[in-house]
Each structure stands twice: as structure tokens, then as C-alpha cells.
Design an enzyme around this catalytic site. Structure first.
Site, short mmCIF file in Angstrom:
data_model
loop_
_atom_site.label_atom_id
_atom_site.label_comp_id
_atom_site.label_asym_id
_atom_site.label_seq_id
_atom_site.Cartn_x
_atom_site.Cartn_y
_atom_site.Cartn_z
N ASP A 77 1.53 99.42 25.45
CA ASP A 77 1.72 100.79 24.97
C ASP A 77 3.21 101.11 24.96
O ASP A 77 3.85 101.20 26.00
CB ASP A 77 0.98 101.77 25.89
CG ASP A 77 1.09 103.20 25.42
OD1 ASP A 77 0.12 103.70 24.83
OD2 ASP A 77 2.15 103.83 25.64
N TYR A 82 11.40 104.65 23.16
CA TYR A 82 11.65 103.90 24.39
C TYR A 82 12.81 102.92 24.22
O TYR A 82 13.31 102.39 25.21
CB TYR A 82 10.40 103.13 24.82
CG TYR A 82 9.19 103.98 25.13
CD1 TYR A 82 9.28 105.37 25.26
CD2 TYR A 82 7.93 103.39 25.28
CE1 TYR A 82 8.16 106.13 25.53
CE2 TYR A 82 6.81 104.15 25.56
CZ TYR A 82 6.93 105.53 25.67
OH TYR A 82 5.81 106.28 25.93
N LYS A 107 4.48 104.84 18.75
CA LYS A 107 4.43 106.29 18.51
C LYS A 107 5.57 106.74 17.58
O LYS A 107 6.69 106.24 17.68
CB LYS A 107 4.51 107.03 19.84
CG LYS A 107 3.43 106.60 20.84
CD LYS A 107 3.62 107.27 22.18
CE LYS A 107 2.70 106.66 23.22
NZ LYS A 107 3.17 105.35 23.70
N HIS A 140 3.92 111.28 18.53
CA HIS A 140 4.30 111.25 19.95
C HIS A 140 4.26 112.62 20.62
O HIS A 140 3.81 112.75 21.76
CB HIS A 140 5.70 110.66 20.08
CG HIS A 140 5.99 110.09 21.43
ND1 HIS A 140 6.89 109.08 21.63
CD2 HIS A 140 5.50 110.37 22.65
CE1 HIS A 140 6.94 108.77 22.91
NE2 HIS A 140 6.10 109.53 23.56
#
Length: 201
Positions: A77, A82, A107, A140
Site C-alpha cells: 500500500d 510518499y 493514491k 487520497h
């Protein structure tokens, strides 16, 4: 259920995080009632436990992904924001686990909600992850932002144009399932594809 990276050894070997223990090949400790998979409306089966790579540090996320896959995890995930999708993609490529056996979630970030930005943002994630499709792609956050990070009031109030573009990505075969993260109001719109998942924080 998403488990993050808890303990990463700074030595040449990587310890398996404590949360990894008791989980092997999608089967969990008898102390839990968690099924190994959930079936989505598309018929796809999503593994119930994932390795979440949020806050994973550079040069640590790759070994962690490989360790998780070796331990039996089959769901990673991640997200564009990120900033580690390239390292995740390389780790998957060199893990020896076939892509078809790994569930990849990513996302769409807030600044890419404008319909013309959805496709390029997805393509960037696909390139970094070294794959031609995602198993699950989520919006997101329920807040859309402009390129300068100011709030896009129109798309925040009505995310339907963003959702329509995600539906198009499914039709193109770039994404197999689409969903939302946190709560968003899409009701009242003629959805071709209903959200497969609402991932809570």
C-alpha cells in the site's frame, strides 16, 4: 489492515517487523478472525493485510518490501506523495515474486484532482512502480488543491469530474479497481463504477 515499517535493521540484514510475525502467505495467526482476502465488487480479491510504506525512509523501503514479500505479504500500500514508489517498484522487480501475485495500491494526490492531471499522475506512479496497471487506485484526500497548493473549492465540493477520469483509467486497463480514502461524497452522481473501497485513516 495496513501495517507500516516498524523496525528496520541498519545492518546488512533486515529484521522482520514485529507486526509481520504470525503472517505468512496471507494466512494469519489463529488468534485473529481476519480473512486472508476480501472480494471487491469487480470480483478481484484484495489481501486483507498490507505493508504500508508511508514514512518509509530512503534505502530502507526497498529492503522492507523485499522482506515483506519473502515473509508472504502480497499487498503493498503506497502513494505518490510518499515519494518512494521508484524504490518500491525496484524492490518488487528484484524480489522474484511475479507481478500478477502482488496487489499494488497507490493514491492520487490532492494537486492532481483536475481531470487533465489524473492520467499523467497515474502514469508517473506506474512508471515508478515498473508496472502497466494498479490493482487499486484511491483518491487520497477529500480536498482538491491547485498547483500552488491552494484549495480548489469546486473540485473539493464536487469530486465527480475526478471520479469520471478514474473510471476512464479503469476502462483503459491502467487500473483494475478505484476507490476513495477518507470520506468523500459522490452520491447523487451517475457513477459508472462505484467506489470499491473507502480506506479510513
Amino acid at each position: 489492515m495496513t501495517y507500516g515499517i516498524q523496525h528496520i535493521s541498519r545492518l546488512s540484514s533486515v529484521r522482520i517487523p514485529r507486526l509481520f510475525r504470525g503472517c505468512y502467505k496471507g494466512l494469519h495467526s489463529s488468534r485473529t478472525e481476519l480473512p486472508s482476502h476480501y472480494t471487491l465488487p469487480s470480483g478481484d480479491r484484495i489481501p486483507s493485510v498490507a505493508l504500508g510504506v508511508w514514512k518509509a525512509k530512503k534505502d530502507e523501503v526497498g529492503p522492507a518490501v523485499q522482506t515483506a514479500l519473502k515473509a508472504g505479504y502480497r499487498h503493498i500500500d503506497g502513494a505518490w506523495i510518499y515519494r518512494n514508489e521508484a524504490e518500491v517498484g525496484e524492490a518488487i522487480k528484484t524480489s522474484g515474486v511475479p507481478r500478477k501475485d502482488i496487489w499494488l495500491t497507490s493514491k492520487l494526490w490532492n494537486t492532481f484532482h483536475a481531470p487533465e492531471n489524473v492520467g499523467p499522475a497515474l502514469d508517473e506512479s506506474l512508471a515508478h512502480l515498473q508496472t502497466d496497471y494498479l490493482d487499486l487506485y484511491l483518491i487520497h484526500w477529500p480536498v482538491a488543491q491547485n498547483a500552488d497548493s491552494s484549495v480548489n473549492e469546486e473540485l473539493t465540493a464536487n469530486p465527480y469530474p475526478t471520479w469520471q477520469k478514474l473510471e476512464e483509467m479503469v476502462e483503459k486497463g491502467k487500473v483494475r479497481n478505484i476507490g476513495i480514502s477518507k470520506i468523500q461524497n459522490l452520491t447523487g452522481n451517475p457513477l459508472k463504477i462505484k467506489p470499491a473501497i473507502n480506506q479510513a485513516p
